[in-house]
Design a protein around this motif. Structure first.
Motif: not given
Length: 139
Positions: A110-126
Motif C-alpha cells: 500500500k505504501i509503495q502504491e501511495d508513493a508511486g502516485r505521489q512520485f507520478s504527481a510530482f513528476t507531472d508537476a515538474l
C-alpha cells in the motif's frame, strides 16, 4: 492545470515506510530471552530442554533411569526430546509481539502504491512547470 504537489504527502509515505520497518526490526531486536521447550518421559526420570534452532540445551537423567534397559532408555530419551521440540515449536509460533509478515507485506505494498502516485504527481508537476517555463521563454 496540474494540482500542486503536496510535499508532505511524500513525507507521509516515507514516514509510514519507516514506521512499518520499525515495527519489523523492533520485533527482531526483542530483549526477551529466546524461547525454550521442555519435555520429559519415564515419569520425569528423563528431562530435556531445547532452544532454537532445535538444539538440546539440557538433558537430565535421574540415576534411577540408568537402571533401565538401554533400548528402553533410548526410547524414553527420544520421547522427551520430541516433547521438548514440540513445546518449543508451539512457543515459537505463539510469541507475543511477533510481526505478521503477511500484514507487513500488505502495508508495504500500500505504501509503495501511495508513493508511486505521489512520485507520478510530482513528476507531472515538474514537466508542466518546465513546459510553462519553455513557453514563457519563447515569447
Amino acid at each position: 492545470m496540474a494540482h500542486p504537489v503536496d510535499p508532505s504527502g511524500l513525507g507521509r509515505v516515507l514516514s509510514e515506510t519507516m514506521s512499518a520497518l520499525g515495527q519489523f526490526t523492533a520485533g527482531a531486536e526483542s530483549d526477551a530471552p529466546p524461547p525454550e521447550g521442555h519435555g520429559e518421559a519415564a515419569d520425569g526420570l528423563v528431562q530435556v530442554t531445547v532452544g532454537p534452532p532445535g538444539r538440546i540445551t539440557a538433558l537430565t537423567l535421574d540415576p534411577r533411569a540408568m537402571r533401565m534397559a538401554s533400548e528402553s532408555l533410548a526410547e524414553e530419551v527420544t520421547e522427551a526430546v520430541n516433547a521438548a521440540l514440540a513445546d518449543l515449536q508451539e512457543k515459537v509460533t505463539a510469541v507475543p509481539g511477533q510481526i505478521d509478515l503477511g500484514s507487513l507485506g500488505d502495508q508495504l505494498r500500500k505504501i509503495q502504491e501511495d508513493a508511486g502516485r505521489q512520485f507520478s504527481a510530482f513528476t507531472d508537476a515538474l514537466v508542466e512547470a518546465q513546459d510553462r517555463l519553455a513557453r514563457q521563454g519563447g515569447k
